[in-house]
Design a protein around this motif. Sequence first.
Motif, short mmCIF file in Angstrom:
data_model
loop_
_atom_site.label_atom_id
_atom_site.label_comp_id
_atom_site.label_asym_id
_atom_site.label_seq_id
_atom_site.Cartn_x
_atom_site.Cartn_y
_atom_site.Cartn_z
N GLU A 147 99.04 -12.57 79.52
CA GLU A 147 99.22 -11.76 78.33
C GLU A 147 100.51 -10.96 78.43
O GLU A 147 101.04 -10.71 79.51
CB GLU A 147 98.02 -10.82 78.14
CG GLU A 147 96.73 -11.56 77.82
CD GLU A 147 95.61 -10.62 77.42
OE1 GLU A 147 95.80 -9.39 77.47
OE2 GLU A 147 94.54 -11.13 77.04
N GLU A 148 101.00 -10.54 77.28
CA GLU A 148 102.21 -9.72 77.22
C GLU A 148 101.85 -8.24 77.40
O GLU A 148 100.80 -7.78 76.98
CB GLU A 148 102.90 -9.90 75.86
CG GLU A 148 103.30 -11.33 75.54
CD GLU A 148 104.57 -11.77 76.27
OE1 GLU A 148 105.20 -10.90 76.91
OE2 GLU A 148 104.90 -12.97 76.19
N ASN A 149 102.75 -7.53 78.04
CA ASN A 149 102.68 -6.07 78.10
C ASN A 149 101.40 -5.53 78.72
O ASN A 149 100.86 -4.51 78.29
CB ASN A 149 102.86 -5.48 76.68
CG ASN A 149 104.16 -5.91 76.04
OD1 ASN A 149 105.20 -5.93 76.69
ND2 ASN A 149 104.10 -6.28 74.77
N THR A 150 100.90 -6.20 79.75
CA THR A 150 99.78 -5.68 80.53
C THR A 150 100.20 -5.68 81.99
O THR A 150 100.89 -6.61 82.43
CB THR A 150 98.50 -6.51 80.35
OG1 THR A 150 98.74 -7.85 80.82
CG2 THR A 150 98.06 -6.56 78.90
N VAL A 153 97.00 -9.49 85.03
CA VAL A 153 97.00 -10.76 84.33
C VAL A 153 96.43 -10.65 82.92
O VAL A 153 97.03 -11.12 81.96
CB VAL A 153 96.22 -11.82 85.14
CG1 VAL A 153 96.15 -13.13 84.36
CG2 VAL A 153 96.91 -12.08 86.48
N PHE A 154 95.28 -10.01 82.80
CA PHE A 154 94.62 -9.95 81.49
C PHE A 154 94.28 -8.53 81.05
O PHE A 154 93.37 -8.34 80.24
CB PHE A 154 93.36 -10.81 81.49
CG PHE A 154 93.64 -12.29 81.58
CD1 PHE A 154 94.27 -12.95 80.54
CD2 PHE A 154 93.30 -13.00 82.71
CE1 PHE A 154 94.55 -14.31 80.62
CE2 PHE A 154 93.58 -14.36 82.80
CZ PHE A 154 94.20 -15.02 81.75
N GLY A 155 94.95 -7.54 81.57
CA GLY A 155 94.63 -6.21 81.11
C GLY A 155 95.09 -5.11 82.04
O GLY A 155 96.05 -5.27 82.80
N ALA A 156 94.35 -3.99 82.00
CA ALA A 156 94.76 -2.78 82.70
C ALA A 156 94.25 -2.69 84.13
O ALA A 156 94.62 -1.78 84.87
CB ALA A 156 94.29 -1.56 81.92
N VAL A 157 93.38 -3.63 84.53
CA VAL A 157 92.83 -3.60 85.89
C VAL A 157 92.91 -5.01 86.48
O VAL A 157 92.88 -6.00 85.75
CB VAL A 157 91.37 -3.12 85.90
CG1 VAL A 157 91.28 -1.65 85.49
CG2 VAL A 157 90.50 -3.98 84.98
N PRO A 158 93.01 -5.11 87.81
CA PRO A 158 93.11 -6.44 88.43
C PRO A 158 91.77 -7.17 88.41
O PRO A 158 90.70 -6.54 88.42
CB PRO A 158 93.54 -6.13 89.86
CG PRO A 158 93.05 -4.74 90.12
CD PRO A 158 93.13 -4.03 88.80
N GLU A 190 103.90 -6.75 91.43
CA GLU A 190 104.33 -5.36 91.60
C GLU A 190 103.18 -4.39 91.31
O GLU A 190 102.96 -3.42 92.06
CB GLU A 190 105.50 -5.07 90.68
CG GLU A 190 106.06 -3.66 90.81
CD GLU A 190 107.25 -3.40 89.91
OE1 GLU A 190 107.75 -2.26 89.91
OE2 GLU A 190 107.69 -4.34 89.20
N ALA A 191 102.44 -4.65 90.23
CA ALA A 191 101.31 -3.78 89.87
C ALA A 191 100.22 -3.83 90.93
O ALA A 191 99.62 -2.80 91.28
CB ALA A 191 100.76 -4.19 88.51
#
Length: 213
Positions: A147-150, A153-158, A190-191
């Motif tokens: 996804e873009e801008n997260t 991979v798919f959101g705000a948490v791994p 990095e995240a």
Amino acid sequence: MKLYSYWRSSTSYRVRAALNLKRLSYEIVPVDLVAGVQRKEDYLTLNPGAGVPTLVLEDGTTLTQSLAILDYLDATWPEPQLIPFDPLQRARVLAAAHTVALDIHPVNNLRVLGELKTRFGATQDQLTDWMCHWMRLGFEALEAQLEENTPFVFGAVPDIADLCIIAQLYNARRWGLDLTHYPKLRGVEEACLALPEIAAAHPDQQPDAKVIS
């Protein structure tokens, strides 16, 4: 719990990260894959597949195969959740994880490389080219799925996909694959490594890590 692990094993890296994120206590038992410890009789009684990781639970139950171990951990200790409950999101997350675990990793593991070298006479340069080829194909597919801008991979948490991807990126860097064309994947790495739990699972932080020039 005891985790039989090899410092550079991407499958072990995935499980170490999950155990740390779930704040579970475990002891690492190093298994030197290069020295062939995984083929010794005492280890084969734990894991007849002669691989890592192997997780031994408090009651002595033995679990093998990293994705199966991750599924068990998530079902038993659901926080933080690594595999979504929502069927559609679960399918998307598992598809990304499987791109690494089923498409890239099986053709790049130590046993396959050994066969290419001994049976077909592959040189080290040819082995490196082989590994980078499969990583490149998998990373191209993943870059298109993310996804873009997260941050992850798919959101705000791994989730499980993040853990598979960062472990494979470690291998990619080790073998000199140019990651310039995968900005989303590099952002995920990095995240993830900004989280102390995942940073502590990194191969370089393991008790059996070796300094290799």
